[in-house]
Design an enzyme around this catalytic site. Structure first.
Site, PDB file in Angstrom:
ATOM      1  N   ASP A  25       0.862  -1.177   0.000  1.00 41.73           N
ATOM      2  CA  ASP A  25       0.000   0.000   0.000  1.00 41.73           C
ATOM      3  C   ASP A  25       0.907   1.238   0.000  1.00 41.73           C
ATOM      4  OD1 ASP A  25      -2.945   1.029   0.483  1.00 41.73           O
ATOM      5  OD2 ASP A  25      -1.645   2.244   1.757  1.00 41.73           O
ATOM      6  N   HIS A 166      -5.433   4.923   6.473  1.00 43.51           N
ATOM      7  CA  HIS A 166      -4.720   5.724   5.472  1.00 43.51           C
ATOM      8  C   HIS A 166      -3.241   5.863   5.797  1.00 43.51           C
ATOM      9  CE1 HIS A 166      -8.308   6.772   3.244  1.00 43.51           C
ATOM     10  NE2 HIS A 166      -8.892   7.148   4.365  1.00 43.51           N
ATOM     11  N   ASP A 171      -2.732  -0.245   6.347  1.00 44.02           N
ATOM     12  CA  ASP A 171      -3.620  -0.570   5.237  1.00 44.02           C
ATOM     13  C   ASP A 171      -3.190  -1.858   4.544  1.00 44.02           C
ATOM     14  OD1 ASP A 171      -4.877   1.752   5.900  1.00 44.02           O
ATOM     15  OD2 ASP A 171      -4.747   2.676   3.917  1.00 44.02           O
TER      16      ASP A 171
END
Length: 552
Positions: A25, A166, A171
């Site tokens: 991510d 976030h 994530d």
């Protein structure tokens, strides 16, 4: 009488229990992979449901982080202060990935950013297999079960052990739980990595009919060629594992139109086994250049390139299709990605050295410069020192920014980066093309008898000359001496700046610039050009100084 044996489980693909996956991510400064930057990379490596390791680093985006992005992620300019640039962080991440498949939620975004940054930094992108949990989730979790397919929604639905916030690593951890839930939901429909990657697609009839063509492909590095009934080459590719790669052409994961249109005409698949993936990549390029398969695009005409050339004496700048020797005082940069870059670059360099508007006075074909001193300054800017050009660009950028002409500033910045990339590319090719023989060793990524060992590579004037694998307990010098006796004919094809084979030379350069490379034998001197001279960081520093006073 011979008979075809029943296919083993391994022949059907890579069992998921044995497949190594890296779930990744990113956090970024925006959504445009071509203009925004990465601020954080987080990744989790898993195999068979077990976490093998984690990777996390902030990345200096080399620009201010927008306030709304900082409020969303909690990543501020202070957070990334002192963090590595993407030129350092991306190779670290790729080392962590190794040969694993990549997984991401909305993979188009994350993998798009990573591959775009690799291209911008001239880092070889390994083209890993990619799985998208967003696409897979849309297949297994219908809208009557979840209200949407956002990562936060799916993580809550499957009972993930961590809540997405976030931030890259958390994530990625949540995505791991979503991935495992998807695999569990698919059950017997996804027993292999290939099954999982194509769970949301359907195999075409042509793929089903031609699937038997891949039945006897070996698990070795090499080149594969799809052939028609007359033996003509339709398509060429390469892989570290021919069996695994070729089989993907007959799964629903293959969606490229050029391949799907080619498969009905394919009647056989020929393979060339190679000692190393490096040899395979070179052979692929040479076969494509020679055979010109209709379904290949890249590498069809390596002899056709575009250069910006400064002629000898007082000749000006012009476009050229051939790189020539520079012993007469000429110079060239490139190859350029497009012929449309020639005139803008000619204008940039001419205006930087001779003054604004000089490009219009010299004309489109580049007439002789009015002052011999200009010629030497142009040559220096192309071969050794970009400061005079970058100072010119930095001053113009500052004027555009202060006048709020941001589109003009971005256009000029991109042109300057094109100049830096072309000059840097030429400097690397120029240095390697002058070396009659270079034999180096680096730790092998391939299995060698007795375990890991060394991969030896022989290069003559930038051309591939030979390669071999050496067990760790063996002295590499005798193997290097044997390599020195092979590929002698490659020297006869040498050309200035690797003209006509620059793609092959760039493969050699990528290998030579890898970690742990050691020189074993050399004929001549290989002097690696200073990378920082033609680097976008140099432009950023010159621009910063325009706000402080005259550049040093």
């Amino acid at each position: 009488m011979s008979s075809r044996g029943q296919l083993s489980f391994d022949d059907l693909g890579t069992p998921l229990a044995e497949a190594t996956l890296v779930v990744v991510d990113l956090e970024t400064t925006g959504t445009d992979a071509t203009s925004d930057a990465i601020t954080e990379i987080g990744a989790v490596k898993v195999r068979g449901g077990e976490v093998l390791g984690e990777f996390r680093t902030f990345v200096d985006p080399e620009r201010p982080i927008p306030a709304f992005i900082a409020s969303l992620t909690g990543i501020t300019d202070a957070s990334v202060s002192g963090a590595p640039s993407i030129r350092i962080a991306l190779p670290m991440f790729l080392d962590f990935v190794g040969g694993a498949a990549l997984v991401a939620h909305n993979a188009r975004f994350d993998i798009g950013f990573l591959s775009a940054q690799a291209a911008a930094c001239e880092i070889s992108w390994p083209r890993p297999q990619v799985l998208d949990t967003l696409t897979l989730a849309r297949t297994v979790f219908r809208r009557d079960e979840v209200r949407n397919h956002k990562l936060s929604t799916l993580a809550a639905h499957v009972g993930a052990s961590i809540t997405p916030d976030h931030r890259a690593l958390s994530d990625a951890r949540a995505t791991v739980d979503v991935l495992h839930a998807i695999i569990e939901r698919l059950g017997p429909a996804a027993t292999t990595l290939e099954d999982l990657s194509s769970a949301h697609r359907r195999v075409s009839p042509a793929q089903l009919r031609k699937k038997h063509l891949a039945s006897a492909i070996p698990r070795v590095p090499g080149v594969y060629r799809f052939l028609d009934a007359q033996g003509a080459v339709l398509y060429v590719g390469t892989s570290r594992n021919l069996r695994s790669r070729v089989r993907t052409y007959f799964t629903a994961a293959e969606t490229r139109r050029k391949v799907l249109d080619m498969l009905p005409r394919a009647e056989s698949i020929g393979v060339i086994e190679c000692a190393t993936p490096t040899e395979a990549r070179v052979r692929e390029l040479r076969i494509i250049a020679q055979e010109k398969p209709p379904s290949n695009r890249h590498g069809l005409t390596p002899e056709k390139a575009h250069w910006l050339r400064l002629g000898a004496g007082t000749e000006g700048l012009r476009g050229a299709r051939l790189a020539r020797t520079e012993e007469d005082g000429s110079a060239q940069i490139g190859p350029l990605t497009s012929r449309h870059d020639i005139e803008p670059l000619r204008g940039l360099l001419t205006d930087a050295i001779q003054g604004r508007g000089a490009a219009l006075e010299t004309g489109a074909r580049g007439v002789p410069a009015p002052d011999p001193g200009h010629h030497e300054r142009l040559r220096r800017a192309m071969l050794d020192d970009p400061r005079e050009v970058l100072d010119h660009v930095a001053a113009r950028l500052r004027a555009h920014v202060e006048s709020s002409r941001y589109e003009d500033a971005e256009k000029l910045r991109r042109l300057a980066l094109t100049y830096l990339a072309a000059a840097h590319r030429a400097s690397r090719l120029r240095a390697l093309a002058t070396v009659p023989l270079l034999i180096c060793a680096r730790p092998s990524a391939e299995a060698v008898i007795g375990g890991r060992g060394w991969e030896l590579l022989a290069v003559r004037h930038g051309r591939f000359s030979g390669t071999t694998l050496v067990p760790a307990h063996k002295d590499p010098l005798p193997f290097a001496r044997s390599l020195a006796l092979t590929g002698i004919g490659e020297a006869e094809l040498a050309a200035p700046l690797c003209q006509g084979y620059h793609q092959e030379a760039e493969i050699m350069l990528g290998w030579l610039e890898g970690e742990g490379v050691r020189t074993v034998l050399t004929d001549g001197a290989w002097q690696v050009p200073a990378r920082a001279r033609f680097d976008q960081e140099h432009l950023a520093r010159r621009f910063s100084r325009t706000g402080e006073g005259p550049a040093a």
